[in-house]
Design an enzyme around this catalytic site. Structure first.
Site, PDB file in Angstrom:
ATOM      1  N   GLY A   1      -4.705  -6.863  -9.738  1.00 26.07           N
ATOM      2  CA  GLY A   1      -4.317  -5.416 -10.507  1.00 26.07           C
ATOM      3  C   GLY A   1      -5.503  -5.928 -12.723  1.00 26.07           C
TER       4      GLY A   1
ATOM      5  N   GLY B   1      -9.914  -6.580  -6.619  1.00 25.49           N
ATOM      6  CA  GLY B   1      -9.987  -5.788  -5.824  1.00 25.49           C
ATOM      7  C   GLY B   1     -11.568  -5.381  -5.740  1.00 25.49           C
TER       8      GLY B   1
ATOM      9  CB  CYS C   1      -0.995  -0.437   1.410  1.00 23.38           C
ATOM     10  SG  CYS C   1      -1.926   1.226   1.377  1.00 23.38           S
TER      11      CYS C   1
HETATM   12  C1  FMN Z   1     -10.817   1.063  -1.302  1.00 31.18           C
HETATM   13  C2  FMN Z   1      -9.243   0.588  -1.159  1.00 31.18           C
HETATM   14  C3  FMN Z   1      -9.174   0.719  -0.557  1.00 31.18           C
HETATM   15  C4  FMN Z   1      -7.644  -0.697  -0.081  1.00 31.18           C
HETATM   16  N1  FMN Z   1      -6.877  -1.225   0.738  1.00 31.18           N
HETATM   17  C5  FMN Z   1      -5.849  -1.616   0.971  1.00 31.18           C
HETATM   18  C6  FMN Z   1      -6.033  -2.600   2.046  1.00 31.18           C
HETATM   19  O1  FMN Z   1      -5.791  -2.376   2.720  1.00 31.18           O
HETATM   20  N2  FMN Z   1      -4.379  -3.729   2.069  1.00 31.18           N
HETATM   21  C7  FMN Z   1      -4.019  -4.099   1.059  1.00 31.18           C
HETATM   22  O2  FMN Z   1      -3.333  -4.342   0.575  1.00 31.18           O
HETATM   23  N3  FMN Z   1      -4.721  -2.837  -0.435  1.00 31.18           N
HETATM   24  C8  FMN Z   1      -5.459  -2.271  -0.554  1.00 31.18           C
HETATM   25  N4  FMN Z   1      -6.326  -1.923  -1.524  1.00 31.18           N
HETATM   26  C9  FMN Z   1      -5.365  -2.220  -2.809  1.00 31.18           C
HETATM   27  C10 FMN Z   1      -6.277  -3.417  -3.230  1.00 31.18           C
HETATM   28  O3  FMN Z   1      -6.203  -4.350  -2.361  1.00 31.18           O
HETATM   29  C11 FMN Z   1      -5.228  -4.005  -4.914  1.00 31.18           C
HETATM   30  O4  FMN Z   1      -3.619  -4.331  -4.553  1.00 31.18           O
HETATM   31  C12 FMN Z   1      -5.548  -3.035  -5.423  1.00 31.18           C
HETATM   32  O5  FMN Z   1      -6.917  -2.231  -5.747  1.00 31.18           O
HETATM   33  C13 FMN Z   1      -5.620  -3.358  -7.011  1.00 31.18           C
HETATM   34  O6  FMN Z   1      -6.551  -4.865  -7.533  1.00 31.18           O
HETATM   35  P1  FMN Z   1      -7.290  -4.163  -8.502  1.00 31.18           P
HETATM   36  O7  FMN Z   1      -7.717  -3.326  -9.323  1.00 31.18           O
HETATM   37  O8  FMN Z   1      -7.937  -5.387  -8.639  1.00 31.18           O
HETATM   38  O9  FMN Z   1      -8.655  -2.935  -7.710  1.00 31.18           O
HETATM   39  C14 FMN Z   1      -6.650  -0.931  -1.143  1.00 31.18           C
HETATM   40  C15 FMN Z   1      -7.468  -0.710  -2.817  1.00 31.18           C
HETATM   41  C16 FMN Z   1      -9.599   0.199  -2.911  1.00 31.18           C
HETATM   42  C17 FMN Z   1      -9.186   0.549  -3.379  1.00 31.18           C
END
Ligand code: FMN
Length: 331
Positions: free
Chosen positions: A211, A232, A95
């Site tokens: 991702g 996500g 993060c």
């Molecule tokens: C609202 C929000 C909160 C997130 N909180 C975390 C978290 O607490 N821990 C983490 O490792 N990643 C967090 N992420 C990142 C997601 O786990 C993920 O890696 C990222 O959104 C990329 O995946 P996606 O493209 O499928 O959304 C967060 C993402 C979003 C949108």
């Protein structure tokens, strides 16, 4: 201790993947692996662990994600977490938000891979369940002239020595400075091929990819190259995409749950929690996107918003209004 790769998971997302969202997702898929939001080790150690860590047994298979950079504190957090029966623990080294980086954890941990290994060791020594790592390919600041592959491999080598058997890679670098967290989820560019190459280089490691995966078909394509796919934002923005996960990804022969059935299945949970004093929107806000893409989706969102914020409502009145709106979707 089992190290079974899980072919599909819902990513940890702060404010989104709370226990009520996870219980809701379980109505749609029994097999997808779920993650908690990131909880800091210090919150677990010094805070109300019951409030932070408790969950419904139906949420299994469930991984607790911890944030932290102090092995001792992480060790104590893991000791406390043992009482809650999570199926696994995960360290957040991905993060890039400034708030998280200023605590020197999340993606900024990638500046010091040995510290990541020390954190993982502490977690492993103080838990009975598998410990995994979620990270980015690399930090842009540390690898301005390369694709970051070497950096990821170095991190994995050290992590593997601690007994960590799974790494989830958000398939882009992170930039600690100059991007908002939102921009950091769209930039720098994704590099799925690098993650596939990473799996080939570490065949014994369980590698999951994350991702911009926005459908089960996209997840299936990734599964030709890696062990798991993590979804996500798409899972929150369109939760019903998970309704066929058990059949398509896990080869189950169970019937696919309809959207209306999912809402009906949430009723006893809503009732129990409302009786215990919880305001309904805390649970129902996670259902807003259930009808995404369906005729009536706007009506659903509008009506749900009205119902969940009703003043002085009790479960009976909420259930009556909900039944009325979902029966319009059945016809
Ligand atoms: C609202 C929000 C909160 C997130 N909180 C975390 C978290 O607490 N821990 C983490 O490792 N990643 C967090 N992420 C990142 C997601 O786990 C993920 O890696 C990222 O959104 C990329 O995946 P996606 O493209 O499928 O959304 C967060 C993402 C979003 C949108």
């Amino acid at each position: 201790m089992t190290f079974l790769p899980c072919r599909l998971s819902v990513a940890p997302m702060m404010d989104w993947t709370d226990r009520h969202f996870r219980y809701f997702i379980r109505r749609l898929s029994k097999s997808v692996q779920l993650y908690s939001e990131m909880i800091t080790a210090s919150a677990v150690v010094f805070g109300d662990d019951e409030k932070l860590l408790s969950f419904d047994p139906q949420e299994h298979n469930l991984i607790l994600q911890l944030g932290g950079s102090d092995p001792e504190l992480l060790a104590k957090a893991c000791q406390k977490a043992q009482a809650f029966d999570y199926d696994g623990l995960n360290l957040n080294a991905g993060c890039p938000s400034e708030r998280v980086s200023s605590g020197s954890f999340g993606a900024s941990l990638r500046k010091d891979p040995q510290l990541i290994a020390d954190c993982l060791s502490a977690m492993r020594e103080n838990s009975k369940v598998p410990v995994s790592l979620k990270t980015r390919i690399a930090l842009e600041e540390m690898t301005p002239d390369s694709d970051g592959f070497e950096d990821l491999c170095r991190c994995a080598e050290l992590a593997q020595k601690t007994g960590c058997r799974e790494i989830i890679v958000h398939a882009r670098k992170a930039k600690l400075k100059g991007l908002t967290p939102k921009q950091n989820r769209e930039r720098p560019a994704l590099n799925y091929d690098l993650v596939y190459r990473f799996k080939q280089t570490f065949p014994d490691l369980i590698v999951s990819i994350n991702g911009n995966i926005d459908s089960l078909d996209a997840a299936l394509k990734h599964l030709n190259h890696v062990d798991g796919a993590m979804i996500g934002r798409a899972a929150y923005g369109n939760p019903y995409l998970l309704a066929q996960a058990d059949q398509k990804i896990f080869n189950a022969s169970t019937p696919i749950v309809t959207r209306v059935q999912a809402v009906r299945e949430m009723m006893p949970y809503l009732e129990k929690n409302m009786i215990e004093g919880l305001r309904p929107h805390i649970i129902m806000k996670h259902w807003l996107n259930l009808f995404k893409g369906c005729p009536g989706a706007v009506l659903w969102r509008r009506t749900l918003t009205q119902i969940m914020f009703l003043e002085n409502c009790n479960f009976k009145s909420v259930a009556e209004s909900l039944n009325k709106v979902i029966s319009s979707f059945e016809n």
